[in-house]
Each structure stands twice: as structure tokens, then as C-alpha cells.
Design a protein around this motif. Structure first.
Motif, short mmCIF file in Angstrom:
data_model
loop_
_atom_site.label_atom_id
_atom_site.label_comp_id
_atom_site.label_asym_id
_atom_site.label_seq_id
_atom_site.Cartn_x
_atom_site.Cartn_y
_atom_site.Cartn_z
N GLN B 168 0.79 -1.23 0.00
CA GLN B 168 0.00 0.00 0.00
C GLN B 168 0.82 1.28 0.00
O GLN B 168 0.41 2.29 -0.55
N GLU B 169 1.98 1.24 0.63
CA GLU B 169 2.76 2.49 0.79
C GLU B 169 3.79 2.63 -0.31
O GLU B 169 4.87 2.05 -0.24
N TYR B 170 3.46 3.48 -1.28
CA TYR B 170 4.37 3.63 -2.41
C TYR B 170 5.27 4.84 -2.28
O TYR B 170 5.02 5.72 -1.46
N HIS B 171 6.29 4.89 -3.12
CA HIS B 171 7.20 6.04 -3.25
C HIS B 171 7.98 6.32 -1.97
O HIS B 171 8.37 7.46 -1.72
N THR B 172 8.23 5.29 -1.15
CA THR B 172 8.98 5.55 0.07
C THR B 172 10.48 5.66 -0.20
O THR B 172 11.20 6.28 0.56
N ALA B 173 10.94 5.02 -1.25
CA ALA B 173 12.38 5.06 -1.55
C ALA B 173 12.56 5.35 -3.03
O ALA B 173 13.23 4.62 -3.74
N GLY B 174 11.90 6.42 -3.50
CA GLY B 174 11.99 6.72 -4.92
C GLY B 174 10.65 6.46 -5.59
O GLY B 174 9.74 5.91 -4.98
N PRO B 175 10.54 6.83 -6.86
CA PRO B 175 9.24 6.70 -7.54
C PRO B 175 8.81 5.26 -7.77
O PRO B 175 7.62 4.99 -7.89
N TYR B 176 9.74 4.34 -7.86
CA TYR B 176 9.37 2.94 -8.10
C TYR B 176 9.73 2.13 -6.88
O TYR B 176 10.67 1.34 -6.89
N SER B 177 8.97 2.34 -5.83
CA SER B 177 9.28 1.63 -4.59
C SER B 177 8.00 1.46 -3.80
O SER B 177 7.02 2.17 -3.99
N CYS B 178 8.04 0.50 -2.91
CA CYS B 178 6.90 0.27 -2.03
C CYS B 178 7.41 -0.28 -0.71
O CYS B 178 8.44 -0.96 -0.67
N HIS B 179 6.65 -0.02 0.34
CA HIS B 179 7.08 -0.38 1.68
C HIS B 179 6.00 -1.21 2.36
O HIS B 179 4.83 -0.80 2.43
N ILE B 180 6.39 -2.39 2.83
CA ILE B 180 5.46 -3.25 3.57
C ILE B 180 5.85 -3.14 5.03
O ILE B 180 6.93 -3.61 5.41
N PRO B 181 5.02 -2.51 5.86
CA PRO B 181 5.47 -2.17 7.22
C PRO B 181 5.36 -3.29 8.25
O PRO B 181 6.02 -3.24 9.27
#
Lengths: 219, 486
Positions: B168-181
Motif C-alpha cells: 500500500q505504501e508507495y514512493h517511500t524510496a523513490g518513484p518505483y518503490s513500495c514499503h510493507i510495514p
């Protein structure tokens, strides 16, 4: 959404204050400061809008970002409240009417701004839009607090809530772009006008008047 | 049952409004999606209410008027335009193709979406910070995907069972990134893939399989301190502390150091640091400012033998090696140094001290007092003074550091009892200087604010002619019996 719920509650709470006579003078005391704050907020928003509009219009692409761009205002664009008003009419507005016009306009403008395409542009643009909407909501609340501190009732709800999508949403992408352009343009005009509205109101609620009232009540 | 056309008329929502023909013209196709390089024929038909003819119309694309040669009237109120070899859209909101009346007024518009279908996203790489989460990055398949808005969705599932999850959490480390918390399982591999979709199609990347434990990284090491090693001019000592997660997750860490000279961009890497939290850099240039960074790699997580992913480098820490003795005394300003008046005064003062402290034991206390006064005045400013290029100032308080083996350096001969204080750098090292240290002068640095210490550095016992420096602190002490050196 729930922000409206909070807002209505706040307004209901504020609206009940005039009923308490002992608080009347503190409201007068607060009104001058509230008006000043609202004035400052309109200047701040005007500044923020310049950057936001620049970015958004670049996203829409030429000719929307050309300085002399002036598309026709089609019938459908009239749903956005217009700030343009006859000078004598504007001068003759009562304080209540002046404030109410501002309040109604920004409530609707806020609604339409929020509905701007959620997928629009870069993450940066979306972020700017979100930030601007929060600030604009602050302005609406600020106007409401001025109105209740002066004892005026708030205009009923967000007058004429935007019709559900499907009937008034632009029938094609180009018309939607034109709607977006006019939304930003009206927002800009309203902020220019509001600065003058609140400047005028500032002069009508001077602090000197407040002290006299305090003495009259034997405080 | 009413005839079909009438039925359709009843179903079409058309709220009646005054001036119902609000749109002066209609363009067809309206908002088409096209491949790069394709062609398009569009028509603009004016509404009869507007009394305009085909020859009164013209086209613009993105604000630029299209050549009349491309336009052809198709009827009394219809003008067409033929576009070929379309380039990718100038903006993701679509190219603006507009039909104008002769006076420039806008009659209608159509947004052209020209681009390419997405290609499989590639280079999926993931890492887990301290085993608590997962961040993945990928690269788009082609450049062409920026013409149209392309939506990326990262999906993951546990191998062998479990349903698909969407990040769900996109753009956390650049435009092509996602973060699963959260809610990540260990010990079972995950299958991870990215779906790209735009108006022209969908593409799914290859599936990447990974175990969280294999892609663990940590925060960089904390509290990196770099300091001189006694008086050694070619060494610096680096110390740091391990990241706190180390204890929580029972892994070991190995470290890497990189350093560079102040005015170079080439980093030298020290790879065999192992799992110590300190290291000595040798073979450095004297009198040079170095920037040092440390990073950490967790391994042996829960007993496994695999290494994880290197952390980010710590913030660079600066330190300078002592100036070589053969060089002229004082600190010549290097490229990066600012010439503030404070530094100049300090340098002048040091110069004066060197001049007057030789072989002059009874002056020690007086000088000490003068210095003390001066120091209190400039204490605040001194704290802002940088670490570089002060020949006798240590970069970090090293109270506990003893002078290490001074390879090639003669040990100081001390002919007076030394008060038990932590040694400061260079205190009384020069054989010829020891007399000057009579009153524990060399120890002085250790007892005050921790940092400065005085070591006349110019020459070993052979007084050099020094230009007199106009330092105001010099005047009260001109009565000294010793010949000034300058």
C-alpha cells in the motif's frame, strides 16, 4: 467526510456562544484578532496558490499554462461561485452578507478542489494539493469563527452540496481540464477579493470599541 | 413496448438546461488512446447554433497552430485534421488538440494519450530494516512508460500458501518503490512481483522469491569517532558503536570503512575490519583532512551463515592527521578552511606561544593564565572552529586513549615528575622541548576543556627564526629572560 462532521459540531458549539451574555464581550475581543488572522490566512493561501496553480497548469499542458489563456466559460462552469461582483454592490454589503458570501464560496471551492483527480500528476503535485486543501479548510473554519464571534448565524450547510458524480462531472477529459482551470482561476480571484473583504471588516471592528463595551458592563 | 430509439432517448440522462447546446463544437474521437508512431484523423463539427463554417476553423496541438495543409473540410460545418507519426504525449494528462474559431476562441478540445504499453518491470530488489519490514524497488521496463500514467502495484504472497497481498505504501524510496510495514513472516520464502498497467495494457514482472532473513540490513553504525593516534602523522583511529538492533536480533555484524582526502572524491575502502568496533587507518598523508564513513552488514542471523545487505554509510566524520615536523609550523589554511579572524588570532597566539615557550619553564604558569583568560573570551567561538588543520587540537576528546606505539618516534624524555593526567597529544614529546614543559605545561591540555594542547612543532630543538607576530597577548610577557626566537 468526517471532517464535515467535526466542522458542523464545532460550528454548533460556536453558534451557541452568543446565547451566554457574559461571553459577549470576550467574543468582541476575539473578533478583531480573528479577522486579522483570517486576513493573514487569505494572503498566505494566495501565495501558496501561485505555486500550486503553476504546477497544476503545467501538468494540464499548453495552452492551459500560457499566461494569456482565456477559454470560454461554458454553462457548466457556473457551478463554481464567482467572486466578480459589481463595485457598488460589494461596497454596500452588510458584514453578515460579506462574511456569508466568503464562507459559502470557500466551502464549495474546497469541495471541488478535493475532487480534483486523485491520480493527477506526480506524487509531488498530489502532496501540494493535499496541503493546500488543509489550509483552505483552515480558512473556512476561521471565517466561521469570525461569524459566530460577531453573532452571525452560519449559512446553512455547504450550500448546494456538489451533485453526485455522473451528472455534473465533465463529459470529457478536455472539458474537465477547462473546469480545473476555472476552479483555480476563481480560487485566485476569491483570495484577492477576500483580502479586501477582511481589510474592510478589520476597520469596522476596532479594538477601541471593545474596551468601551467592557467598561459599560462594569468589568 | 416503446420502439427502441425512443427507449434509448428515455434512458440517456440529459438534464434540460437553458441554452442546452452549451458546447459550441464536438471533436471526434474524444480523448483517444494511441500508440506512439500511429496516425490519427480527427474531426471538429460545429453546432448549428453557432453559425460558423468549416473555413472559419483551425486546429492547435499543445498550443501550437497546426499547418493548414493538414486540415481538410469534410462538410459545411466540419473540419478534419490528419496527424501522422505521433510522438509520445507531452504531458501525462494528454496532448491538447483544440478546435478554434477564426478569432482564436476555443470551440472544443480532445486529449490525446499517446504512449506505449508497459513492459515487465525489472530489477526487483528488496531489503528489510532490522527484520521489521520490507521495502522493494524496481525499474520500469522501458522509457516509454513515462508518456502515459503507469500504475505500479507490488504484490506478495507466502510461497506454498497464503493469498496475494498488495503493498500500500508507495514512493517511500523513490518513484518505483513500495514499503510493507508489518505482518511479515520469517523462515518461509515470499513470492514478490510487480504489475504495471496503463491505458494501453498491463505487464507483470517475473516473480522474485526471497526469504526475509536473507535481505536484512541495519541502520548504519552509531557514534563514529575519528581521532589522531598520538602524534603519528600517518595514522588515524576510528571508533564506532554497533547498531542497537544487533542485540535484539542476535546477529553479528561485519564492518567496512571508507575514507577519502578532503579534496578528492575517490574513496578508499578498508574491507577486512571484521566485527571489531575500532580500527586504525595507516599510511595516510600527514597534515591532511580525511573524511571517514563506516557501514555495517549483519550476518549470522539466527545462526545462519549468510550475510545480509550492507547498511548505508554513516555520516562522514572528519579528522586531520598531524602535520609533518619538517613542514613549516603553524597551520596553513587548506582549501576548505575559512579564514575567520578567530582562526587567525588562534594561529598567531600559537605562533607566539611556540616562540616564547622554548626552554622557559617559569613562564609556564603565566602563559597558562594568559591562555586561560583568552580562552574564556573565545570559548564559544572556539567550539565552532572546525576540526581541521589545527596542529595541536584533537578532533575528538580522547581522554582514555593512551599514546600508542610510536613507530619511529623517539619516546619523550621527561625530566620532571608528570602529574597523573590523561596524556594529551604530543605533550612534551620532543626531546628538545621537555624543559619547556617544566610546570606540566604539556599536561595542561588534558586538564581543561579537553581539547587544545600545545606542542611547539617547528623543528626539533633548533630554534627557527620566526617572524614576529603582532599578538596582543605577547606584550605583557615581554619581560621574559629568554631571547625571543623571532
Amino acid at each position: 467526510g468526517d471532517s464535515w462532521g467535526i466542522f458542523t459540531f464545532l460550528c454548533a458549539a460556536l453558534c451557541n456562544l452568543p446565547a451566554l451574555p457574559a461571553l459577549n464581550c470576550t467574543e468582541e475581543l476575539g473578533a478583531g484578532q480573528s479577522i486579522q488572522k483570517t486576513y493573514d490566512l487569505t494572503r498566505y493561501l494566495e501565495h501558496q496558490l501561485r505555486t500550486l496553480a503553476g504546477t497544476y497548469l503545467n501538468y494540464l499542458g499548453p495552452p492551459f499554462n500560457e499566461p494569456d489563456f482565456n477559454p470560454p466559460r461554458l454553462a457548466r462552469a457556473e457551478r463554481v461561485p464567482s467572486a466578480t461582483v459589481d463595485l457598488d454592490l460589494w461596497r454596500g454589503l452588510t458584514d453578515n452578507a460579506r462574511l456569508a458570501a466568503n464562507y459559502r464560496a470557500y466551502s464549495r471551492l474546497l469541495c471541488y478542489l478535493r475532487a480534483l483527480d486523485g491520480q493527477a500528476g506526480t506524487a509531488e503535485l498530489r502532496h501540494r494539493l493535499g496541503h493546500f486543501c488543509s489550509s483552505l479548510q483552515g480558512l473556512v473554519l476561521s471565517i466561521a469563527s469570525v461569524m459566530s464571534s460577531l453573532g452571525y448565524p452560519l449559512p446553512a450547510g455547504p450550500a448546494a452540496p456538489p451533485a453526485p458524480p455522473g451528472t455534473t462531472v465533465a463529459p470529457n477529459d478536455f472539458l474537465k481540464k477547462m473546469d480545473d482551470f476555472w476552479l483555480l482561476k476563481e480560487l485566485q480571484t476569491w483570495l484577492w477579493r477576500s483580502a479586501k473583504d477582511f481589510n474592510r471588516l478589520k476597520k469596522k471592528v476596532p479594538p477601541a470599541v471593545v474596551t468601551l463595551r467592557l467598561e459599560a458592563r462594569g468589568f | 413496448m416503446p420502439p427502441l430509439p425512443l427507449l434509448l432517448l428515455l434512458l440517456c440522462p440529459r438534464p434540460p438546461r437553458a441554452g442546452a447546446t452549451a458546447y459550441p463544437a464536438v471533436i471526434s474521437p474524444q480523448d483517444p488512446t494511441l500508440l506512439i508512431g500511429s496516425s490519427l484523423v480527427a474531426t471538429c463539427t460545429v453546432s448549428p447554433d453557432f453559425h460558423l463554417k468549416a473555413e472559419d476553423l483551425y486546429w492547435t496541438l499543445n498550443g501550437r497552430r497546426l499547418p493548414a495543409a493538414l486540415s481538410t473540410p469534410l462538410g459545411p460545418t466540419t473540419l478534419s485534421v490528419a496527424l501522422t507519426h505521433l510522438n509520445g504525449s507531452k504531458q501525462q494528462s494528454g496532448d491538447n488538440l483544440v478546435c478554434h474559431s477564426r478569432d482564436g476562441g476555443i470551440l472544443a478540445g480532445s486529449c490525446l494519450y499517446v504512449g506505449l504499453p508497459p513492459e515487465k518491470p525489472v530489477n526487483i530488489s528488496c531489503w528489510s530494516k532490522n527484520m521489521k519490514d520490507l521495502t522493494c524497488t524496481w525499474a520500469p521496463g522501458t522509457e516509454g512508460e513515462t508518456f502515459l500514467h503507469t500504475n505500479y502495484t507490488l504484490k506478495y504472497k507466502l510461497r506454498w500458501y497464503g493469498r496475494d497481498n498488495t503493498c500500500q505504501e508507495y514512493h517511500t524510496a523513490g518513484p518505483y518503490s513500495c514499503h510493507i510495514p508489518k505482518d511479515l513472516a520469517l523462515f518461509t520464502p515470499y513470492e514478490i512481483w510487480v504489475e504495471a498497467s496503463n491505458r494501453l495494457g498491463v505487464a507483470v514482472s517475473d516473480v522474485v522469491m526471497l526469504d526475509i532473513l536473507d535481505v536484512v540490513t541495519t541502520d548504519p553504525p552509531l557514534d563514529v569517532h575519528v581521532s589522531r593516534v598520538g602524534d603519528l602523522e600517518d595514522q588515524l583511529s576510528v571508533r564506532w558503536s554497533s547498531p542497537p538492533a544487533l542485540k535484539d536480533f542476535l546477529f553479528q555484524a561485519k564492518y567496512q570503512i571508507q575514507y577519502r582526502v578532503e579534496d578528492s572524491s575517490e574513496w578508499k575502502v578498508v574491507d577486512d575490519v571484521g566485527n571489531q568496533t575500532s580500527c586504525r587507518l595507516a599510511g595516510l598523508r600527514p597534515g591532511t583532512v580525511y573524511f571517514v564513513q563506516v557501514r555495517c552488514n549483519p550476518f549470522g542471523i539466527y545462526g545462519s551463515k549468510k550475510a545480509g545487505i550492507w547498511s548505508d554509510w554513516s555520516n562522514p566524520t572528519a579528522a586531520s592527521t598531524p602535520r609533518s615536523e619538517r613542514a613549516a609550523g603553524g597551520c596553513d589554511p587548506k582549501g576548505g578552511e575559512q579564514n575567520t579572524t578567530l582562526r587567525r588570532e588562534l594561529k598567531q597566539f600559537f605562533g607566539w606561544v611556540k616562540k616564547h615557550a622554548y626552554g622557559c619553564s617559569n613562564l609556564g604558569i603565566k602563559l597558562y593564565d594568559q591562555w586561560r583568560v583568552w580562552l574564556q573570551k573565545s570559548h564559544k567561538a572556539r567550539n565552532q572552529v572546525g576540526k581541521e588543520c589545527f596542529p595541536a587540537i584533537s578532533c575528538s576528546p580522547r581522554g582514555s586513549e593512551r599514546r600508542q606505539d610510536e613507530t619511529g618516534r623517539p619516546a619523550p624524555t621527561r625530566d620532571h615528575p608528570r602529574p597523573p593526567q590523561p596524556r594529551r597529544r604530543g605533550a612534551g614529546k620532543r626531546p628538545g622541548r621537555s624543559a619547556a614543559q617544566g610546570t606540566g605545561w604539556g599536561e595542561v591540555g588534558g586538564s581543561w576543556l579537553g581539547t587544545p594542547s600545545f606542542t611547539p612543532r617547528s623543528g626539533e630543538g633548533s630554534p627557527q627564526p620566526r617572524p614576529a607576530r603582532g599578538d596582543p597577548a605577547a606584550s605583557p610577557l615581554h619581560h621574559q629572560p629568554e631571547q625571543p626566537r623571532g
